[in-house]
Write an enzyme that holds these catalytic residues in place. Structure first.
Site, short mmCIF file in Angstrom:
data_model
loop_
_atom_site.label_atom_id
_atom_site.label_comp_id
_atom_site.label_asym_id
_atom_site.label_seq_id
_atom_site.Cartn_x
_atom_site.Cartn_y
_atom_site.Cartn_z
N HIS A 114 13.23 21.02 -58.43
CA HIS A 114 14.06 21.57 -57.36
C HIS A 114 15.10 20.55 -56.93
CE1 HIS A 114 15.17 23.77 -53.76
NE2 HIS A 114 14.91 22.70 -53.04
N TYR B 263 3.01 22.51 -59.91
CA TYR B 263 2.87 23.92 -59.51
C TYR B 263 3.28 24.92 -60.59
CZ TYR B 263 7.87 23.16 -58.37
OH TYR B 263 9.20 22.83 -58.41
N ARG C 281 15.02 27.74 -63.30
CA ARG C 281 15.30 26.33 -63.04
C ARG C 281 14.48 25.49 -64.02
NH1 ARG C 281 12.16 23.29 -59.79
NH2 ARG C 281 11.53 24.98 -58.40
#
Length: 401
Positions: A299, A308, A295
């Protein structure tokens, strides 16, 4: 303590189970290495450099793919990415409440999407914009979900594409039930058989609904392809914190085959998906496909991935871009000239313009629409609520608020 190899590629009896509550530094490194390489079982037919590589098992499934077909696959991916980027921008400008990007996952979705037949049924999650494209659903038809004006605007029976499912993993149970119905009705057994494909992410494999779907599909030999897009991050949790096994190996615990494919390789995804669908049509399902991809964006537009994950990881995966490898292959083998790429660019610009015009001019739905399609039969209690709400709204200036 388990070895780094045990953490990412364990085999029964090779090493003791992991006992630490958190992985060691060595285990994290092993997990990241597996993330970047995909492992020895990865099916790949086109490298990130655009070179065609051969696989005795899966070459036959794409031997009919012509230069025209490759150009069409390239066009699909470019246009789907452009629609995704435009919708992402529209959300940032307040035109959509949220958007779920697919940036980087175009090959995984177009590959399986173009392997589908009209009779095959699809149960998506909320990121399958490329599969929707292959099923004939325009990007404009997706916008109502993310603008909050409808739950889906397409006919799921006519398109064979179920509405998006927001609850993580719930679509797997729906797909298992549908595929069991295909089996009970005798719609499998030869090349004219039907199949179902269910989409979910790596994070969803930790949900109970997914495992229940595995059990039911396995017990009833349902013609169901479980298509897991492993984009390496379940929001902020990396895959190595989701499973001690590579995800495709989980299938063996339920008694059906699992396979890992390079999800950034549209040709390999097409081949593996054709094979899996063929298995299901002949009654040999289910099958689990793990499309190993990444990805490239957040998200959703409410997420900040910089909190993160490392920029180095993102830069590494940019080199594996699914669109670029096909473009390089087309150029290197004289399958496309500059006029072709210019036309694709013009088509994508036009699509983006149409998408924006449609979005900013979307009418507000009538107030009573929120009470429609709730129950199959008339419901007096719901009708009373509707009438009370409409009467209340009519008391405001302009008749509604």
């Amino acid at each position: 303590m388990s070895s780094p190899e045990q953490w990412t590629h364990p085999e029964p009896g090779e090493a003791p189970p992991a006992t630490a509550a958190a992985p060691t530094k060595e285990q994290v490194i092993a997990g990241l290495r597996a993330t970047s390489e995909g492992g020895p079982d990865l099916v790949q037919l086109m490298t990130p450099e655009g070179e065609r590589v051969h696989d005795e098992r899966f070459d036959p499934w794409v031997e009919d793919v012509t230069a025209d077909d490759l150009r069409n696959l390239y066009r699909d991916m470019v246009l789907v990415r452009r629609a995704d980027r435009e919708a992402n921008a529209l959300q940032r400008q307040g035109q959509l409440g949220i958007w779920v990007p697919l940036l980087g996952q175009e090959a995984a979705q177009i590959g399986v999407g173009r392997a589908l037949r009209q009779t095959d049924m699809v149960f998506p999650s909320y990121r399958e914009h490329g599969v929707a494209w292959c099923k004939g659903i325009k990007p404009q038809e997706l916008l109502g979900i993310f603008r909050g004006t409808d739950n889906s605007s397409w006919d799921s029976q006519a398109t064979r594409f179920h509405p998006y499912t927001i609850v993580i993993g719930n679509q797997v149970l729906n797909a298992a039930g549908y595929a069991m119905g295909q089996r009970f009705e005798g719609k499998v057994g030869d090349d004219n058989g039907e199949a179902t494909v269910c989409f979910f992410g790596d994070g969803a494999t930790s949900q109970g609904d997914v495992h229940e779907g595995f059990v039911w599909a396995a017990v009833y030999d349902a013609p169901l392809v479980f298509f897991c897009q492993n984009n390496q991050w379940a929001i902020s949790e990396p895959t190595e914190r989701q499973s001690r096994l590579p995800l495709y190996q989980r299938a063996r615990g339920y008694g059906f085959p699992g396979i890992r494919v390079d999800g950034n390789d549209v040709l390999a995804t097409l081949a593996v998906s054709r094979w899996a669908l063929h298995e299901c049509r002949f009654g040999n399902g289910p099958v689990l496909i793990e499309a190993f991809t990444y990805r490239m964006d957040a998200h959703t537009t409410t997420d900040d991935p910089t909190r993160y994950r490392l920029s180095d990881e993102l830069e590494t995966w940019k080199l594996k871009d699914p669109i670029e490898r096909v473009r390089v292959h087309l150029v290197r083998h004289d399958m496309a000239d500059q006029a072709f790429f210019d036309q694709i660019q013009a088509d994508s610009d036009e699509l983006a313009h149409e998408l924006r015009e449609f979005c900013v001019n979307m009418p507000d739905p009538p107030l009573e629409s929120m009470f429609q399609n709730t129950y199959a039969e008339p419901n007096p209690a719901l009708d009373a609520q509707r009438d009370e709400f409409l009467a209340y709204s009519a008391g405001f200036e302009g008749g509604e608020r």
